[in-house]
Enzyme design. Structure first.
Site, mmCIF file in Angstrom:
data_model
loop_
_atom_site.group_PDB
_atom_site.id
_atom_site.type_symbol
_atom_site.label_atom_id
_atom_site.label_comp_id
_atom_site.label_asym_id
_atom_site.label_seq_id
_atom_site.Cartn_x
_atom_site.Cartn_y
_atom_site.Cartn_z
ATOM 1 N N SER A 96 40.480 -7.666 22.011
ATOM 2 C CA SER A 96 40.719 -9.019 21.520
ATOM 3 C C SER A 96 39.843 -9.336 20.317
ATOM 4 O O SER A 96 38.762 -8.776 20.146
ATOM 5 C CB SER A 96 40.447 -10.032 22.629
ATOM 6 O OG SER A 96 41.245 -9.744 23.756
HETATM 7 N N1 SAH Z 1 39.482 -7.458 27.282
HETATM 8 C C1 SAH Z 1 40.108 -6.300 26.710
HETATM 9 C C2 SAH Z 1 41.571 -6.617 26.456
HETATM 10 C C3 SAH Z 1 42.407 -5.438 26.527
HETATM 11 S S1 SAH Z 1 44.132 -5.801 26.318
HETATM 12 C C4 SAH Z 1 39.428 -5.934 25.422
HETATM 13 O O1 SAH Z 1 39.067 -6.837 24.677
HETATM 14 O O2 SAH Z 1 39.303 -4.738 25.131
HETATM 15 C C5 SAH Z 1 44.611 -6.195 27.974
HETATM 16 C C6 SAH Z 1 44.430 -5.126 28.998
HETATM 17 O O3 SAH Z 1 45.038 -5.563 30.203
HETATM 18 C C7 SAH Z 1 45.098 -3.794 28.664
HETATM 19 O O4 SAH Z 1 44.138 -2.771 28.711
HETATM 20 C C8 SAH Z 1 46.156 -3.614 29.762
HETATM 21 O O5 SAH Z 1 46.355 -2.274 30.155
HETATM 22 C C9 SAH Z 1 45.550 -4.441 30.885
HETATM 23 N N2 SAH Z 1 46.489 -4.933 31.896
HETATM 24 C C10 SAH Z 1 47.746 -5.404 31.747
HETATM 25 N N3 SAH Z 1 48.268 -5.771 32.933
HETATM 26 C C11 SAH Z 1 47.310 -5.508 33.879
HETATM 27 C C12 SAH Z 1 47.230 -5.672 35.297
HETATM 28 N N4 SAH Z 1 48.244 -6.182 36.024
HETATM 29 N N5 SAH Z 1 46.098 -5.307 35.915
HETATM 30 C C13 SAH Z 1 45.054 -4.785 35.226
HETATM 31 N N6 SAH Z 1 45.065 -4.618 33.895
HETATM 32 C C14 SAH Z 1 46.177 -4.977 33.216
#
Ligand code: SAH
Length: 214
Positions: free
Chosen positions: A61
């Site tokens: 993000s």
């Molecule tokens: N906070 C992270 C955001 C990553 S993007 C950062 O800043 O790096 C969002 C993440 O949510 C992705 O890695 C995706 O694989 C994960 N995601 C999506 N659905 C999910 C679920 N049901 N349970 C766990 N993770 C999930």
């Protein structure tokens, strides 16, 4: 330019200037080396005002988004927080700087592995990791003071809401798979009080109480 200097400029120009005032959030963002959560090829862009790819079709993000979401959770040293969507692990590190204990769930094993390795290398000992569908929560350790969902959801996942402490806060982007509204959901007398904040764009939350896998 040195990374520490870039970090200071990031905090001044993107975070403080836009109204983030929580000193714990500001200190955490000054401290955590954001570039280390990315591939070396993009280190030079690590402190830019945008999200960046982290592989597997996912993104880290934008720094401002990380700061605002963390501020809206209103956490401190005594807090226990659950994060859904570990991704790069950067947001996890920010939470771990502020809270006593962080629980984080990621559905993509390759991302979880990389994030865990990085966070362990950096010396964090107050983070518990899990691979799986975060919309189902982490029941054994509930209820949490705060729950942060870092992926876009069609609605508030009920199981997650049930794992929030009375008086606690959930921060979640709610909308369709292209755009969402960052929303704070407070639990008062067991009920949801939703406060929509502003428009945002996150990758989809995929799971039983999120979107179906494509
Ligand atoms: N906070 C992270 C955001 C990553 S993007 C950062 O800043 O790096 C969002 C993440 O949510 C992705 O890695 C995706 O694989 C994960 N995601 C999506 N659905 C999910 C679920 N049901 N349970 C766990 N993770 C999930």
């Amino acid at each position: 330019m040195e990374f520490e200097k870039k970090r200071r400029l990031m905090v001044e120009n993107q975070i403080v200037r836009r109204g983030v005032t929580d000193e714990r959030v500001i200190q955490a963002m000054l401290k955590v080396p954001r570039h280390l959560f990315l591939e070396e090829a993009v280190w030079e862009s690590a402190y830019g005002d945008f999200p960046l790819p982290i592989g597997e079709g996912q993104t880290i993000s934008q720094p401002y988004m990380v700061a605002v979401m963390t501020e809206k959770l209103e956490l401190d040293k005594d807090s226990c927080v659950l994060e859904i969507g570990t991704g790069s692990g950067y947001q996890t590190a920010i939470l771990a700087e502020i809270c006593g204990q962080v629980f984080t769930i990621e559905r993509i094993a390759a991302l979880e592995k990389r994030a865990r390795k990085k966070l362990e290398e950096l010396g964090y000992t107050n983070i518990a990791f899990k691979i799986g569908d975060g919309t189902l929560g982490w029941s054994g350790l509930a209820p949490y003071n705060g729950i942060l969902i870092t992926a876009g959801s069609p609605k508030v996942p009920e199981l997650l809401f049930s794992q929030l402490k009375e008086g606690g806060r959930m921060v979640i982007p709610i909308g369709n798979s292209f755009s969402q509204i960052l929303t704070v959901v407070r639990k008062k007398d067991g009920k949801k009080i939703e406060e929509p904040c502003f428009g945002c764009t996150f990758v989809p939350l995929i799971g039983r109480e999120g979107w179906e896998d494509a």
